[in-house]
Design a protein around this motif. Structure first.
Motif, PDB file in Angstrom:
ATOM      1  N   ARG A   1       0.864  -1.173   0.000  1.00 43.83           N
ATOM      2  CA  ARG A   1       0.000   0.000   0.000  1.00 43.83           C
ATOM      3  C   ARG A   1       0.907   1.231   0.000  1.00 43.83           C
ATOM      4  NH1 ARG A   1      -4.040   2.697   3.237  1.00 43.83           N
ATOM      5  NH2 ARG A   1      -3.210   1.875   5.178  1.00 43.83           N
ATOM      6  N   ILE A   2       0.631   2.153  -0.897  1.00 46.41           N
ATOM      7  CA  ILE A   2       1.392   3.397  -0.964  1.00 46.41           C
ATOM      8  C   ILE A   2       0.430   4.577  -0.894  1.00 46.41           C
ATOM      9  CG2 ILE A   2       3.305   2.406  -2.286  1.00 46.41           C
ATOM     10  CD1 ILE A   2       2.073   3.739  -4.804  1.00 46.41           C
ATOM     11  N   THR A   3       0.982   5.734  -0.558  1.00 48.99           N
ATOM     12  CA  THR A   3       0.226   6.974  -0.538  1.00 48.99           C
ATOM     13  C   THR A   3       0.881   7.960  -1.489  1.00 48.99           C
ATOM     14  OG1 THR A   3      -0.233   6.602   1.813  1.00 48.99           O
ATOM     15  CG2 THR A   3      -0.722   8.794   0.935  1.00 48.99           C
ATOM     16  N   LEU A   4       0.079   8.643  -2.276  1.00 47.03           N
ATOM     17  CA  LEU A   4       0.586   9.684  -3.155  1.00 47.03           C
ATOM     18  C   LEU A   4       0.146  11.056  -2.634  1.00 47.03           C
ATOM     19  CD1 LEU A   4      -0.106   8.168  -6.701  1.00 47.03           C
ATOM     20  CD2 LEU A   4       1.847   7.799  -5.190  1.00 47.03           C
ATOM     21  N   PHE A   5       1.091  11.990  -2.577  1.00 47.40           N
ATOM     22  CA  PHE A   5       0.780  13.349  -2.147  1.00 47.40           C
ATOM     23  C   PHE A   5       1.708  14.302  -2.872  1.00 47.40           C
ATOM     24  CE2 PHE A   5       4.353  12.240   0.435  1.00 47.40           C
ATOM     25  CZ  PHE A   5       4.997  13.426   0.783  1.00 47.40           C
ATOM     26  N   SER A   6       1.348  15.588  -2.877  1.00 49.10           N
ATOM     27  CA  SER A   6       2.191  16.547  -3.582  1.00 49.10           C
ATOM     28  C   SER A   6       2.595  17.741  -2.725  1.00 49.10           C
ATOM     29  CB  SER A   6       1.500  17.055  -4.852  1.00 49.10           C
ATOM     30  OG  SER A   6       0.272  17.685  -4.542  1.00 49.10           O
TER      31      SER A   6
END
Length: 226
Positions: A211-216
């Motif tokens: 499981r990964i999280t993407l954010f900017s």
């Protein structure tokens, strides 16, 4: 590569399809019904629970971007993964499930989730959050499938610009010290940048059974919920 996008007529699904097509991939969409005024080609009109081995026979990756928000539809967030796992078990197909930020852990022991903070997830969002959490459990229980649970961070903006930049994190989320999302940091990503991250993950063959999280970055409108 041939990429299937489930939820092809949703806002996120359309952006993921466009991102993949712009890179030269062969893209097929799946939508549970035809939408008036849509012009997407190569879309299968079928409930994802009715997909067959023939439908996915030559597919390299499947992105499950189904958007279901109501009590009548939210079970698809775990019934869908159950069906897809049964379909692709024993194949090399990469299944990417778009999850919910509610499932992110807020402590190092991974015993508490963001969903437990009421200013982040009020009572009316609890059932939907539980459906997303159940979907993640389904994936974690499968060791015969190449899956990735791709989680957008808390502020997930459908209309935000595509900057082409994002970062990848793991399973932990740092809520605001005040426990008020208006004070949050590093908790924003646009749909467009998320779509880029999804296709990058497929192309780079990354994060199998993770499981990964993407954010900017920071939310440009701190009091705005999306």
């Amino acid at each position: 590569m041939k990429i299937m996008v489930i939820g092809a007529y949703g806002h996120l699904g359309r952006l993921i399809m466009a991102e993949a097509q712009a890179r030269g991939h062969d893209v097929v969409g799946v939508a549970h019904r035809q939408h008036a005024g849509t012009t997407q080609s190569h879309v299968i009109i079928k409930d994802m629970l009715d997909l067959t081995p023939q439908d996915i026979a030559d597919v390299d990756a499947i992105v499950d971007a189904v958007g279901a928000w109501t009590p009548a539809t939210e079970a698809i967030h775990y019934m869908g993964p159950l069906h897809m796992i049964a379909l692709i078990k024993g194949t090399a197909i990469h299944y990417l499930k778009v999850g919910g930020a509610n499932t992110l852990y807020i402590n190092a022991a991974h015993t508490h989730m963001l969903q437990e903070l009421p200013l982040y997830y009020p009572d009316y969002m609890q059932d939907l959050g539980s459906a997303h959490a159940e979907g993640l459990k389904v994936l974690r229980a499968s060791d015969e499938v190449n899956w990735t649970h791709v989680t957008p961070t808390y502020n997930f903006d459908p209309d935000g610009k595509r900057t082409g930049s994002y970062r990848v994190a793991g399973e932990e989320f740092k809520p605001a010290r005040s426990k008020n999302p208006n004070d949050g940091k590093q908790d924003y990503i646009s749909y467009a940048d998320f779509a880029k991250g999804v296709i990058d993950t497929i192309e780079n063959k990354q994060y199998s059974r993770q499981r990964i999280t993407l954010f900017s970055g920071n939310n440009p409108q701190p009091t705005q919920r999306y």
